[in-house]
Design an enzyme around this catalytic site. Sequence first.
Site, mmCIF file in Angstrom:
data_model
loop_
_atom_site.group_PDB
_atom_site.id
_atom_site.type_symbol
_atom_site.label_atom_id
_atom_site.label_comp_id
_atom_site.label_asym_id
_atom_site.label_seq_id
_atom_site.Cartn_x
_atom_site.Cartn_y
_atom_site.Cartn_z
ATOM 1 N N ASP A 1 -7.422 17.545 -15.030
ATOM 2 C CA ASP A 1 -7.799 16.210 -15.484
ATOM 3 C C ASP A 1 -7.501 16.162 -16.983
ATOM 4 O O ASP A 1 -8.193 16.778 -17.791
ATOM 5 C CB ASP A 1 -9.293 15.958 -15.210
ATOM 6 N N LYS B 1 -8.735 4.944 -19.727
ATOM 7 C CA LYS B 1 -9.043 5.431 -21.069
ATOM 8 C C LYS B 1 -7.806 5.298 -21.977
ATOM 9 O O LYS B 1 -7.370 4.197 -22.221
ATOM 10 C CB LYS B 1 -9.560 6.866 -20.969
ATOM 11 N N TYR C 1 -16.341 16.048 -15.988
ATOM 12 C CA TYR C 1 -16.953 14.716 -16.026
ATOM 13 C C TYR C 1 -17.985 14.643 -14.891
ATOM 14 O O TYR C 1 -17.727 15.120 -13.779
ATOM 15 C CB TYR C 1 -15.846 13.676 -15.870
ATOM 16 N N ARG D 1 0.836 -1.211 0.000
ATOM 17 C CA ARG D 1 0.000 0.000 0.000
ATOM 18 C C ARG D 1 0.872 1.263 0.000
ATOM 19 O O ARG D 1 0.450 2.334 -0.396
ATOM 20 C CB ARG D 1 -0.981 -0.021 1.188
#
Length: 394
Positions: free
Chosen positions: A183, A208, A109, A55
């Site tokens: 973004d 994407k 978005y 992690r």
Amino acid sequence: MTNPHTTAVHAGQAVTRPGQPSNPPIVTASGWSHADMETLDAALGSVEAGYVYSRNAAPTQEAFENAMTALERGAGAASFSSGMAALNAALHCALDGQPRKLVAATELYGATQTLVKQMAAQSALDVRWVDIRDTEVVAEALHTPPAGGALLFEVVSNPLSRVADARALLEHARAAGAASVIDSTFTTPYLIQPLTLGASLVAHSATKYIGGHGDVLAGVVVAATDEGALAVRKTRQLLGSNLSPFDAYLALRGLRTLPLRVREQNRNALGLARWLDQHPRVAHVHYPGLPSNPDHALAAALLRPGCFGAMLAFDIEDAGRAEAFAFLERLQVIQRIASLGDVATLASYPAHASHRALTPEQRHALGIGDGCIRLSAGIEDLDDLIGDLAQALA
Ligand SMILES: Cc1ncc(COP(=O)(O)O)c(C=O)c1O
């Protein structure tokens, strides 16, 4: 160690021989052992001294993060389990130590908008929603007290591919002492590298274009500075929204062909936009590559020469939801998938997908009509794509 219970647990530890693999191994270990406690202690204190727990940091993920850092020309990166996880962490870090003020683009978005609204409701965040294409309005929002805070926008917006003047906006953010989160999912580092223009953090849905093959859910944040990168990794350590090693491998494998894919996707998008623009059943094409588009000159100045993105949208003349659905159902080559950035060309209906959370009034105010179709151009033969659109529009 002859007892099978003990042997079963300890046998088969990795053999390390000299040599560098041509691809990063998929390291699934969640923990690392160290020869002595002092080395472990050093590694627990700093990731530079060694791996401890996945992690915190892990090698397959770091291979992907290092590649993204190089592509974005940043100082360091952290990978995430999705684009939303990346944006969540980026916003958290950008606002850390700043007044709780966020200047955010209205055209974001849909899920990002919802996330920001939730943050505002839960944590007394003062959000100033702005038309990101109106640089004066953004500058005023940034400079109105309190000084600082953060700026959030997408260079090319979803779904209408409107272009923000990233260079000017980032200069205003810097002058106002605000951190900035871009973004850049639609633009990818192939079209623009926002950190070189002064952004603090650039976030991607690597689901994407970065992954590129519709087979991985991933996100990444690249920071302009070492401190920024450390802060994002520390935040991820607490949120626990890490990318798995398998998905990091896929994301990195996809990224290897990013420039080739994006170049071809941009070419196809321009070809599709030109063809749609002259079609009698199409009322409007939203694509900055068309000289008639109001953002054409800005896009040409800001993005890689000759590239205007691979996302476009168009309005079918006099169409509502039923006609739009019928059109989408007639498509045979182009896939009806509410995602983007794939090698396959994808079509979606923003009103019920990316912008589902908005009311019809809010969608119409943004210019997203009921006959609006979004296309994510893939790498297929352009004539095959045009043929499919032609038969579906006929
Ligand atoms: C521009 C943009 N940012 C962020 C996201 C969220 O990414 P993910 O689905 O990987 O969480 C999306 C998803 O469609 C997107 O289009």
